[in-house]
Structure formats: C-alpha cells, structure tokens
Design a protein around this motif. Structure first.
Motif, short mmCIF file in Angstrom:
data_model
loop_
_atom_site.label_atom_id
_atom_site.label_comp_id
_atom_site.label_asym_id
_atom_site.label_seq_id
_atom_site.Cartn_x
_atom_site.Cartn_y
_atom_site.Cartn_z
N THR A 47 10.32 27.24 58.49
CA THR A 47 9.08 27.37 57.73
C THR A 47 9.27 26.73 56.37
N LEU A 48 8.35 25.86 56.03
CA LEU A 48 8.43 25.16 54.75
C LEU A 48 7.68 25.95 53.68
N PRO A 49 8.14 25.85 52.44
CA PRO A 49 7.35 26.44 51.36
C PRO A 49 5.99 25.76 51.29
N PRO A 50 4.96 26.47 50.84
CA PRO A 50 3.60 25.92 50.86
C PRO A 50 3.45 24.57 50.16
N ASP A 51 4.09 24.38 49.02
CA ASP A 51 3.94 23.10 48.31
C ASP A 51 4.56 21.95 49.08
N GLN A 52 5.68 22.19 49.73
CA GLN A 52 6.32 21.13 50.52
C GLN A 52 5.49 20.84 51.78
N TRP A 53 4.96 21.90 52.40
CA TRP A 53 4.11 21.71 53.58
C TRP A 53 2.89 20.88 53.20
N ARG A 54 2.26 21.21 52.06
CA ARG A 54 1.07 20.50 51.60
C ARG A 54 1.39 19.02 51.36
N ARG A 55 2.54 18.74 50.74
CA ARG A 55 2.93 17.35 50.49
C ARG A 55 3.10 16.59 51.81
N GLN A 56 3.77 17.22 52.78
CA GLN A 56 3.97 16.55 54.07
C GLN A 56 2.64 16.36 54.80
N PHE A 57 1.78 17.36 54.72
CA PHE A 57 0.47 17.26 55.37
C PHE A 57 -0.35 16.14 54.74
N ASN A 58 -0.38 16.08 53.42
CA ASN A 58 -1.14 15.04 52.73
C ASN A 58 -0.55 13.65 53.02
N ALA A 59 0.76 13.55 53.13
CA ALA A 59 1.38 12.27 53.49
C ALA A 59 0.95 11.86 54.89
N TRP A 60 0.89 12.83 55.80
CA TRP A 60 0.45 12.54 57.16
C TRP A 60 -1.01 12.09 57.16
N LEU A 61 -1.86 12.80 56.40
CA LEU A 61 -3.27 12.40 56.32
C LEU A 61 -3.41 10.99 55.77
N GLY A 62 -2.62 10.67 54.76
CA GLY A 62 -2.68 9.34 54.17
C GLY A 62 -2.24 8.25 55.12
N SER A 63 -1.43 8.61 56.11
CA SER A 63 -0.93 7.61 57.06
C SER A 63 -1.95 7.29 58.15
N LEU A 64 -3.00 8.11 58.29
CA LEU A 64 -4.01 7.88 59.31
C LEU A 64 -4.96 6.77 58.89
N LYS A 65 -5.33 5.97 59.83
CA LYS A 65 -6.26 4.88 59.55
C LYS A 65 -7.65 5.24 60.06
N SER A 66 -8.65 4.79 59.34
CA SER A 66 -10.03 5.04 59.75
C SER A 66 -10.33 4.26 61.03
N ARG A 67 -11.08 4.87 61.92
CA ARG A 67 -11.48 4.17 63.14
C ARG A 67 -12.58 3.16 62.84
N ASN A 68 -13.38 3.43 61.81
CA ASN A 68 -14.44 2.52 61.43
C ASN A 68 -14.52 2.51 59.91
N PRO A 69 -13.87 1.58 59.27
CA PRO A 69 -13.86 1.55 57.80
C PRO A 69 -15.22 1.20 57.19
N ASN A 70 -16.20 0.80 58.01
CA ASN A 70 -17.51 0.42 57.50
C ASN A 70 -18.47 1.60 57.40
N VAL A 71 -18.04 2.77 57.81
CA VAL A 71 -18.90 3.95 57.77
C VAL A 71 -19.00 4.46 56.34
N ASP A 72 -20.22 4.71 55.90
CA ASP A 72 -20.44 5.27 54.57
C ASP A 72 -20.67 6.78 54.75
N ASP A 73 -19.65 7.55 54.46
CA ASP A 73 -19.79 8.98 54.62
C ASP A 73 -19.86 9.68 53.26
N SER A 74 -20.37 8.96 52.29
CA SER A 74 -20.51 9.55 50.96
C SER A 74 -21.63 10.59 50.97
#
Length: 82
Positions: A47-74
């Motif tokens: 079990t990771l401490p919450p801050d380390q888990w959050r960092r790893q999760f955010n790094a994983w999210l950042g590694s994902l690529k958009s399936r359609n970069p032209n979508v405006d989801d603002s």
C-alpha cells in the motif's frame, strides 16, 4: 510430483522450529506454507502513501493519449447558453 528444495541454513532452522512448535513434520509445514502462498494468487502490492499514490496515478493519467484530440470538451462547449 516430487520436488527437491535446497534451503539456506537460516530458512531451514526457521522451518524446523516452526514444525517443532506446531508438532508437525517440517515437510507438512512447508507444504502448508506453499499451499497458503499459492491460494493467494492475487499479486500482493504494498500500500502506497496517499501522496505517492496520487503522483503515480497522475503520471499514469498524463501518459494516456486522447482518442480524438479535436473534441472540444470545454465548459463553454457543453453549456453554450451560459
């Protein structure tokens, strides 16, 4: 199936002590330990401490690529009347 294991001296001593304490043969204690280990087939992750888990999760999210970069989801595109 027969299996021959070469145990380090400290592991052998622990096994013999555990067997003596339980009143069982060392082979029985070793087989029980192996069965327990194999019964837990889910890989155990520490079990990771919450801050380390959050960092790893955010790094994983950042590694994902958009399936359609032209979508405006603002927010403006979702709620045009606002």
């Amino acid at each position: 199936m027969n299996l021959i294991l070469t145990l380090p001296p400290e592991t052998e001593a622990k096994l013999k002590e555990q067997a003596r304490t339980l009143g069982k043969a060392p082979e029985v204690v070793a087989l029980e330990a192996l069965n327990d280990r194999l019964a837990n087939d889910v890989e155990q992750q520490p079990t990771l401490p919450p801050d380390q888990w959050r960092r790893q999760f955010n790094a994983w999210l950042g590694s994902l690529k958009s399936r359609n970069p032209n979508v405006d989801d603002s927010r403006d595109s979702i709620y045009p009347d606002r």
